[in-house]
Design a protein around this motif. Sequence first.
Motif, short mmCIF file in Angstrom:
data_model
loop_
_atom_site.label_atom_id
_atom_site.label_comp_id
_atom_site.label_asym_id
_atom_site.label_seq_id
_atom_site.Cartn_x
_atom_site.Cartn_y
_atom_site.Cartn_z
N LEU A 78 -1.92 1.09 13.85
CA LEU A 78 -2.26 2.32 13.13
C LEU A 78 -1.04 2.83 12.39
O LEU A 78 0.05 2.90 12.96
CB LEU A 78 -2.76 3.38 14.12
N LEU A 79 -1.23 3.17 11.12
CA LEU A 79 -0.19 3.81 10.32
C LEU A 79 -0.69 5.19 9.94
O LEU A 79 -1.72 5.32 9.27
CB LEU A 79 0.11 3.00 9.06
N LYS A 80 0.02 6.21 10.38
CA LYS A 80 -0.39 7.58 10.09
C LYS A 80 0.50 8.19 9.02
O LYS A 80 1.67 7.85 8.89
CB LYS A 80 -0.34 8.44 11.37
N HIS A 81 -0.09 9.13 8.31
CA HIS A 81 0.62 9.90 7.30
C HIS A 81 1.80 10.63 7.93
O HIS A 81 1.70 11.16 9.03
CB HIS A 81 -0.38 10.89 6.70
N THR A 82 2.93 10.65 7.22
CA THR A 82 4.08 11.42 7.68
C THR A 82 4.49 12.42 6.61
O THR A 82 4.13 12.27 5.43
CB THR A 82 5.29 10.51 7.98
N GLU A 83 5.26 13.41 7.01
CA GLU A 83 5.72 14.41 6.04
C GLU A 83 6.65 13.79 5.00
O GLU A 83 6.68 14.20 3.85
CB GLU A 83 6.42 15.57 6.76
N ASP A 84 7.40 12.75 5.41
CA ASP A 84 8.26 12.06 4.45
C ASP A 84 7.43 11.40 3.36
O ASP A 84 7.78 11.44 2.18
CB ASP A 84 9.12 11.00 5.16
N ASP A 85 6.32 10.75 3.76
CA ASP A 85 5.45 10.12 2.79
C ASP A 85 4.86 11.15 1.82
O ASP A 85 4.70 10.88 0.63
CB ASP A 85 4.30 9.38 3.49
N ALA A 86 4.57 12.35 2.36
CA ALA A 86 3.93 13.38 1.55
C ALA A 86 4.80 13.86 0.39
O ALA A 86 4.30 14.36 -0.61
CB ALA A 86 3.55 14.57 2.43
N LYS A 87 6.12 13.67 0.51
CA LYS A 87 7.01 14.10 -0.57
C LYS A 87 6.73 13.33 -1.86
O LYS A 87 6.89 13.85 -2.96
CB LYS A 87 8.46 13.91 -0.15
N PHE A 122 0.86 -1.19 0.00
CA PHE A 122 0.00 0.00 0.00
C PHE A 122 0.89 1.23 0.00
O PHE A 122 1.90 1.24 0.70
CB PHE A 122 -0.90 0.02 1.25
N PRO A 123 0.54 2.29 -0.72
CA PRO A 123 -0.64 2.46 -1.58
C PRO A 123 -0.40 2.04 -3.03
O PRO A 123 -1.16 2.45 -3.92
CB PRO A 123 -0.89 3.97 -1.49
N GLN A 124 0.62 1.24 -3.23
CA GLN A 124 0.95 0.83 -4.59
C GLN A 124 1.39 -0.62 -4.58
O GLN A 124 2.25 -1.01 -3.79
CB GLN A 124 2.08 1.71 -5.12
N PHE A 125 0.80 -1.42 -5.47
CA PHE A 125 1.25 -2.78 -5.64
C PHE A 125 2.31 -2.82 -6.74
O PHE A 125 2.17 -2.17 -7.76
CB PHE A 125 0.09 -3.71 -6.01
N SER A 126 3.36 -3.60 -6.53
CA SER A 126 4.46 -3.76 -7.48
C SER A 126 5.15 -2.42 -7.72
O SER A 126 5.20 -1.58 -6.83
CB SER A 126 3.94 -4.36 -8.79
N ASN A 127 5.70 -2.23 -8.91
CA ASN A 127 6.41 -0.97 -9.20
C ASN A 127 5.70 -0.17 -10.28
O ASN A 127 6.30 0.62 -10.97
CB ASN A 127 7.86 -1.26 -9.62
N HIS A 128 4.39 -0.40 -10.40
CA HIS A 128 3.61 0.32 -11.41
C HIS A 128 3.10 1.62 -10.82
O HIS A 128 1.97 1.73 -10.35
CB HIS A 128 2.48 -0.56 -11.93
N GLY A 129 3.95 2.64 -10.80
CA GLY A 129 3.61 3.93 -10.23
C GLY A 129 4.87 4.69 -9.89
O GLY A 129 5.95 4.39 -10.40
N PHE A 130 4.74 5.68 -9.02
CA PHE A 130 5.87 6.57 -8.72
C PHE A 130 6.54 6.24 -7.39
O PHE A 130 7.57 6.81 -7.06
CB PHE A 130 5.39 8.02 -8.70
N LEU A 131 5.97 5.35 -6.64
CA LEU A 131 6.50 5.05 -5.31
C LEU A 131 7.48 3.90 -5.34
O LEU A 131 7.67 3.24 -6.36
CB LEU A 131 5.34 4.71 -4.37
#
Length: 317
Positions: free
Chosen positions: A116-125, A74-83
């Motif tokens: 619980l997994l919360k949003h972080t500023e690092d993730d927001a980049k 999450f939020p992306q399966f495999s490498n099909h995306g930008f993450l």
Amino acid sequence: MSRREMNFVEHSTGVNGLEKVILREVRGFSAEVYLYGGQVTSWKNELGEELLFVSSKANFMPPKAIRGGIPISFPQFSNHGFLEQHGFARNRLWVLDPNPPPFPTTSTNKAYIDLLLKHTEDDAKNWPHRCEFRLRITLGPGGDLMLTSRIRNTNTDGKSFTFTFAYHTYFAVTDISEVRVEGLETLDYLDNLKNRERFTEQGDAITFESEVDKVYLSTPTKIAIIDHERKRTFVVRKDGLPDAVVWNPWDKKAKTLSDFGDDEYKHMLCVEAACVEKPITLKPGEEWKGRQEISAVPSSYFSGQLDPRRVLLYSNP
């Protein structure tokens, strides 16, 4: 030991000092969950036999994901995306959920943990959205292992977000060449080894003799993984997850994975409850729920062959 005296949930320190929680049930079943990744790394039956595969070369050292168990994509399966590969949930530190959502009061389960997994500023980049990801992991009295995910869009800018998801479950098998998967026959799949080209499954069951990396589409809520050698069948039940990923790296790919033993492909199979083909979109305030339950039952034989109807009846009386 009486049920009252049983320590159903034990907080402990794992490999490299990482925090983990051990779930236990009275009959002897157990599961182990690392807060790093919110990841199940062990699931044992009443005989103490390990039912999940974790590589002997797995890194329990952030920021590397743990190879094996049940990583969450999450939020992306495999490498099909930008993450990064399979997203960030599997290599973030989760916390104990102070306000878990209500579950049915009729449940007698005592061996569970809410994370619980919360949003972080690092993730927001890399993924500019705010969300709350709640995860309940439960070990049932009969040994079933249940994972329930709730993901809520907490954006304050009015924006929706889209994601894909998988419970990347590594099952421990005796010999991959003696394993078959039933419940996916005649279905369409995307073959990741052939540029995600779409095919239709032709066999009466899936068997293994080379590398496999397929996303089966519009799958049933129940899938059986039959380990003939061990006379054991894993049953996967899922809700909110229409797809199923089947993966084994085989010998050549295994040698390219630094955290995976060269011959370990023989003793594992990933069958993953997933949502890959049609991503989920949440508006602000909306919540998605996806659930996986896995159980291990003795295989039943009829005329020298497994009768899947008996397996499924046995596992869901």
